[in-house]
Structure formats: structure tokens, C-alpha cells
Design a protein around this motif. Sequence first.
Motif, mmCIF file in Angstrom:
data_model
loop_
_atom_site.group_PDB
_atom_site.id
_atom_site.type_symbol
_atom_site.label_atom_id
_atom_site.label_comp_id
_atom_site.label_asym_id
_atom_site.label_seq_id
_atom_site.Cartn_x
_atom_site.Cartn_y
_atom_site.Cartn_z
ATOM 1 N N GLU A 1 0.836 -1.163 0.162
ATOM 2 C CA GLU A 1 -0.052 -0.150 0.061
ATOM 3 C C GLU A 1 0.746 1.293 -0.132
ATOM 4 O O GLU A 1 0.437 2.372 -0.785
ATOM 5 C CB GLU A 1 -0.888 -0.010 1.293
ATOM 6 N N SER A 2 2.145 1.133 0.610
ATOM 7 C CA SER A 2 2.896 2.297 1.026
ATOM 8 C C SER A 2 4.111 1.735 1.467
ATOM 9 O O SER A 2 4.090 0.862 2.127
ATOM 10 C CB SER A 2 2.170 3.606 1.567
ATOM 11 N N ALA A 3 5.410 2.413 1.039
ATOM 12 C CA ALA A 3 6.661 2.113 1.810
ATOM 13 C C ALA A 3 6.512 2.341 3.131
ATOM 14 O O ALA A 3 7.297 1.328 3.858
ATOM 15 C CB ALA A 3 7.635 3.011 1.044
ATOM 16 N N GLU A 4 5.885 3.273 3.670
ATOM 17 C CA GLU A 4 5.760 3.448 5.115
ATOM 18 C C GLU A 4 5.256 2.462 5.630
ATOM 19 O O GLU A 4 5.582 1.963 6.986
ATOM 20 C CB GLU A 4 5.189 4.811 5.205
ATOM 21 N N LEU A 5 3.897 1.957 5.033
ATOM 22 C CA LEU A 5 3.070 0.871 5.789
ATOM 23 C C LEU A 5 4.044 -0.637 5.902
ATOM 24 O O LEU A 5 3.832 -1.309 6.916
ATOM 25 C CB LEU A 5 1.757 0.666 5.102
ATOM 26 N N PRO B 1 -0.395 3.596 -8.995
ATOM 27 C CA PRO B 1 -0.225 3.152 -7.486
ATOM 28 C C PRO B 1 -0.842 4.664 -6.663
ATOM 29 O O PRO B 1 -0.631 5.501 -7.148
ATOM 30 C CB PRO B 1 1.135 3.016 -7.303
ATOM 31 N N ALA B 2 -1.397 4.390 -5.673
ATOM 32 C CA ALA B 2 -1.862 5.422 -4.821
ATOM 33 C C ALA B 2 -0.609 6.204 -4.335
ATOM 34 O O ALA B 2 -0.721 7.386 -3.949
ATOM 35 C CB ALA B 2 -2.645 5.067 -3.470
ATOM 36 N N ASP B 3 0.549 5.454 -3.922
ATOM 37 C CA ASP B 3 1.574 6.306 -3.346
ATOM 38 C C ASP B 3 2.445 6.732 -4.465
ATOM 39 O O ASP B 3 2.760 5.796 -5.316
ATOM 40 C CB ASP B 3 2.372 5.085 -2.564
ATOM 41 N N PRO B 4 2.651 8.295 -4.627
ATOM 42 C CA PRO B 4 3.451 8.807 -5.684
ATOM 43 C C PRO B 4 4.915 8.047 -5.812
ATOM 44 O O PRO B 4 5.457 8.056 -6.752
ATOM 45 C CB PRO B 4 3.404 10.046 -5.333
ATOM 46 N N SER B 5 5.505 7.711 -4.688
ATOM 47 C CA SER B 5 6.894 7.175 -4.516
ATOM 48 C C SER B 5 7.017 5.989 -5.461
ATOM 49 O O SER B 5 8.045 5.493 -5.892
ATOM 50 C CB SER B 5 7.189 6.773 -3.368
ATOM 51 N N PHE B 6 5.694 5.347 -5.739
ATOM 52 C CA PHE B 6 5.786 3.818 -6.230
ATOM 53 C C PHE B 6 5.666 4.136 -7.864
ATOM 54 O O PHE B 6 5.759 3.299 -8.587
ATOM 55 C CB PHE B 6 4.549 2.983 -5.849
ATOM 56 N N TYR C 1 10.714 -2.807 -8.775
ATOM 57 C CA TYR C 1 10.363 -3.488 -7.385
ATOM 58 C C TYR C 1 11.468 -4.597 -7.116
ATOM 59 O O TYR C 1 12.052 -4.979 -7.829
ATOM 60 C CB TYR C 1 9.026 -3.996 -7.675
#
Length: 297
Positions: free
Chosen positions: A5-9, A216-221, A112
Motif C-alpha cells: 500500500e505504501s513504503a511507510e506501511l 499506484p496511490a503512493d507517488p513514490s511507487f 520493484y
Amino acid sequence: MILAESAELIGSSPFFIWLMDQLRALAAIRVPFLTTVMSAVTYLGHEMVFLVVAMIIAWCVDKKYGYRFLGIFMIGSFLQQALKAAFMIPRPWIIDPSFMAVANAIPAASGYSFPSGHTLTAVVTLGGLAGCLKKKWAYACAIILSLVVAFSRMYLGVHTLLDVSVGFLLGVLVLVFFALMFRNHQNDEKRMNAVLITGAVACVGLLVWLLVRPAPADPSFLPMAQESISNAYVLVGASVGMLIGKLLDDRFVRFETKAGFWAQAMKVAVGLAVVLAVRFALKKVFGGAVSLERMFI
């Protein structure tokens, strides 16, 4: 997107915290000499190693096994790219920005992280070569060297234990699948053609899926998602090219592998030069995304 979902998660997950702790432990033992060795060893999972081995087998040793070797490569690369796109797990230094990978390993480690393409490539290349030689020492060397490549990816900090473990397992499964499939069908041209056709269709399907699914919802992805699409284009080109080459050889060329030493050396040298020239030309036309290496990092 199945997992990420996100790198932080991801970075807050206990499992990934444990994986990152392993990489930090390896980073703590880095010394210049060992880093140089691991940077060299990791190239056993490089595209050029596969290409040279594939050309030698297909052109100079056993054409039928050479086509099987190419099929192993195609199916392995499809599975690896499909998993990368499905799970969307970023590189260790994106999961945890405080982690430092070996600097000269980072530029080639785009896209990835899961699973490890270098590890899978090493397994199918070395395992496929051992299958051609059919010697116990060759199988032993393939296992040992593949494990060393997997370790090098972790030591350099570009993959976690999860990445290399699944990459290794995928490589083994593809090798076993092909060994069982062709165990009693060494001369079954239709079966090999069916594998190549199925693989090419699957690669096209992967590309279509990547093109139509939401960003992806996360811009970093986003850069990693774009990398997956670029890799899928390369994979489609490679798989369709393998299929066309096989069908043309079956119908018109029918080249023979037997020849004198210098003729064999000339085959490999000229063939490698042509491959590199085509690769360079395609890079000029389409940019840096046109590279088999980017599919196996």
C-alpha cells in the motif's frame, strides 16, 4: 496491487522490520575486499552471462536443449515480472530510508524488489547449464554458486531474504517443470512450440494488465510502476522474438550445431556482436528501458 500500500506501511510491518534487521547485520560486516568480491559474484545473475551460455548451448552444443533453455528463461522472467508487478514491494532503502545499500549497486537496482531477478537468473542459467552437462559436480556447483549470488544481493543491500528466497525457489520450480515436461519428449517440437506460444501470450497479457490497471496511490511507487511497464514491453519483444526465431528455424533455416572449434568460436563471437549491436540500437531508439538486465535486478 496485492500486498503493498505504501513504503511507510511496509516498513512498519514486524516481518519487514525483521528483514531489514538482517540487512543491517550484513551491512555491519561489509569490508572493501568482500564488497568487491560480492559485486563481482552478483554478475553471475547478469543478462550477459545468460546470453553467452544460451548462445553456446543453442548454436554449438544442442539446439533442442538450447530452445528449452530459452523457454526456461522466458517463463522465469514472466513469473518474476508478474510477481514484481502484483506485490509491488519497493527496494530496502525505500522501505527504510535510513538503510544504506552499497552505492555502486543502487543504479542498476531500479524497479520493484520482490522477487530477486538476479537470483532467479543465476538459478536458471547455472541450473540449465548443469542440466546440459548432466554431471553431479555441475549440479553441485550450480547450487553453491546460485546461493552465493543470492547472498551477494543481500550483502549489497539491494534485496531482502524474502526476495532472494522466492527468486531462488522460482528458478528451481521452472527448472523442475521443464525437466518433467520434456523428460520423455526430447524431440517433441510441437510441445516446445506450444510452450513458446503460451509464454508469448502470457507476456502480452501481463503487458495489457499493467497498461490498464490504476496507477499506484503512493507517488513514490510511480517510477517503479513505469519500470514494470517498460520491462513488460521488453519481455513481449523477447518472447515473440524467441517464438519467431524458433518457427523460422523449424521451417527454413534448420541450422546444425556441429562444426570445428574455430567455426564454433566464430558463431558465438559474431552472434554476441549482433546481439550487442541490436541492443545498443534499440536503446538509442527507445531509451534505457530496452534492456534485459532491467528485468533481472
